[in-house]
Design a protein around this motif. Structure first.
Motif, mmCIF file in Angstrom:
data_model
loop_
_atom_site.group_PDB
_atom_site.id
_atom_site.type_symbol
_atom_site.label_atom_id
_atom_site.label_comp_id
_atom_site.label_asym_id
_atom_site.label_seq_id
_atom_site.Cartn_x
_atom_site.Cartn_y
_atom_site.Cartn_z
ATOM 1 N N ASP A 266 0.815 -1.217 0.000
ATOM 2 C CA ASP A 266 0.000 0.000 0.000
ATOM 3 C C ASP A 266 0.850 1.269 0.000
ATOM 4 N N GLY A 267 1.887 1.290 -0.809
ATOM 5 C CA GLY A 267 2.709 2.483 -0.960
ATOM 6 C C GLY A 267 3.742 2.712 0.124
ATOM 7 N N ARG A 268 3.959 1.735 1.007
ATOM 8 C CA ARG A 268 4.946 1.871 2.076
ATOM 9 C C ARG A 268 5.899 0.683 2.049
ATOM 10 N N VAL A 269 7.164 0.965 2.312
ATOM 11 C CA VAL A 269 8.133 -0.127 2.469
ATOM 12 C C VAL A 269 7.815 -0.801 3.798
ATOM 13 N N GLU A 270 7.705 -2.120 3.771
ATOM 14 C CA GLU A 270 7.404 -2.897 4.976
ATOM 15 C C GLU A 270 8.651 -3.679 5.388
ATOM 16 N N PRO A 271 9.418 -3.168 6.368
ATOM 17 C CA PRO A 271 10.655 -3.842 6.772
ATOM 18 C C PRO A 271 10.430 -5.271 7.253
ATOM 19 N N GLU A 272 9.343 -5.513 7.976
ATOM 20 C CA GLU A 272 9.087 -6.871 8.482
ATOM 21 C C GLU A 272 8.806 -7.838 7.343
ATOM 22 N N ALA A 273 7.991 -7.413 6.372
ATOM 23 C CA ALA A 273 7.687 -8.261 5.220
ATOM 24 C C ALA A 273 8.945 -8.492 4.386
ATOM 25 N N THR A 274 9.790 -7.460 4.270
ATOM 26 C CA THR A 274 11.050 -7.606 3.535
ATOM 27 C C THR A 274 11.948 -8.620 4.234
ATOM 28 N N ALA A 275 12.061 -8.530 5.562
ATOM 29 C CA ALA A 275 12.900 -9.466 6.314
ATOM 30 C C ALA A 275 12.389 -10.894 6.186
ATOM 31 N N LEU A 276 11.074 -11.076 6.229
ATOM 32 C CA LEU A 276 10.507 -12.416 6.056
ATOM 33 C C LEU A 276 10.795 -12.964 4.672
ATOM 34 N N ARG A 277 10.718 -12.118 3.672
ATOM 35 C CA ARG A 277 10.993 -12.537 2.291
ATOM 36 C C ARG A 277 12.461 -12.944 2.144
ATOM 37 N N VAL A 278 13.369 -12.179 2.728
ATOM 38 C CA VAL A 278 14.803 -12.506 2.686
ATOM 39 C C VAL A 278 15.043 -13.846 3.355
ATOM 40 N N LEU A 279 14.413 -14.072 4.494
ATOM 41 C CA LEU A 279 14.556 -15.334 5.214
ATOM 42 C C LEU A 279 14.006 -16.499 4.399
ATOM 43 N N GLU A 280 12.868 -16.300 3.762
ATOM 44 C CA GLU A 280 12.269 -17.349 2.927
ATOM 45 C C GLU A 280 13.181 -17.724 1.764
ATOM 46 N N VAL A 281 13.762 -16.735 1.114
ATOM 47 C CA VAL A 281 14.673 -17.003 -0.007
ATOM 48 C C VAL A 281 15.919 -17.727 0.487
ATOM 49 N N ALA A 282 16.461 -17.317 1.638
ATOM 50 C CA ALA A 282 17.648 -17.983 2.191
ATOM 51 C C ALA A 282 17.347 -19.441 2.522
ATOM 52 N N ARG A 283 16.167 -19.707 3.085
ATOM 53 C CA ARG A 283 15.793 -21.089 3.402
ATOM 54 C C ARG A 283 15.675 -21.937 2.138
ATOM 55 N N ARG A 284 15.075 -21.377 1.098
ATOM 56 C CA ARG A 284 14.949 -22.133 -0.161
ATOM 57 C C ARG A 284 16.310 -22.418 -0.771
ATOM 58 N N ARG A 285 17.190 -21.419 -0.750
ATOM 59 C CA ARG A 285 18.535 -21.627 -1.297
ATOM 60 C C ARG A 285 19.275 -22.710 -0.514
ATOM 61 N N ALA A 286 19.155 -22.685 0.801
ATOM 62 C CA ALA A 286 19.825 -23.694 1.630
ATOM 63 C C ALA A 286 19.273 -25.083 1.340
ATOM 64 N N ARG A 287 17.970 -25.171 1.148
ATOM 65 C CA ARG A 287 17.348 -26.465 0.869
ATOM 66 C C ARG A 287 17.784 -27.014 -0.492
ATOM 67 N N LEU A 288 18.047 -26.127 -1.438
ATOM 68 C CA LEU A 288 18.441 -26.552 -2.782
ATOM 69 C C LEU A 288 19.948 -26.725 -2.948
ATOM 70 N N ALA A 289 20.713 -26.304 -1.953
ATOM 71 C CA ALA A 289 22.171 -26.382 -2.047
ATOM 72 C C ALA A 289 22.626 -27.836 -2.081
ATOM 73 N N VAL A 290 23.653 -28.063 -2.850
ATOM 74 C CA VAL A 290 24.238 -29.404 -2.956
ATOM 75 C C VAL A 290 25.526 -29.402 -2.141
ATOM 76 N N PRO A 291 25.632 -30.270 -1.148
ATOM 77 C CA PRO A 291 26.841 -30.304 -0.337
ATOM 78 C C PRO A 291 28.049 -30.783 -1.160
ATOM 79 N N VAL A 292 29.175 -30.202 -0.860
ATOM 80 C CA VAL A 292 30.412 -30.582 -1.548
ATOM 81 C C VAL A 292 31.099 -31.657 -0.701
#
Length: 81
Positions: free
Chosen positions: A49-75
């Motif tokens: 609604d026209g405002r930057v939402e820091p909490e929603a941004t932080a949740l989105r960053v966390l969600e992306v990090a979790r997905r990347r970790a889940r898709l990572a292939v261990p060396v």
């Protein structure tokens, strides 16, 4: 263009006069005038609604990090890339 800024959107790309945003409900990308975004919006921010939402941004960053970790292939030990 204004319809793209209704609801939750994530700022994907900021240019001089335009910006690309993604509607989080549908995944649809739109190009909007940069002036239509809050002045403090940065790439990756979630805008509601026209405002930057820091909490929603932080949740989105966390969600992306979790997905990347889940898709990572261990060396295996001893293997160098």
């Amino acid at each position: 263009m204004a319809g793209c800024l209704v609801g939750l959107v994530q700022v994907e790309l900021l240019e001089d006069t335009r910006a690309q945003v993604v509607r989080l409900e549908s995944g649809r990308a739109c190009v909007v005038e940069r002036a239509a975004l809050p002045a403090d919006a940065r790439e990756g921010d979630v805008v509601v609604d026209g405002r930057v939402e820091p909490e929603a941004t932080a949740l989105r960053v966390l969600e992306v990090a979790r997905r990347r970790a889940r898709l990572a292939v261990p060396v295996p030990p001893g293997l160098e890339l």
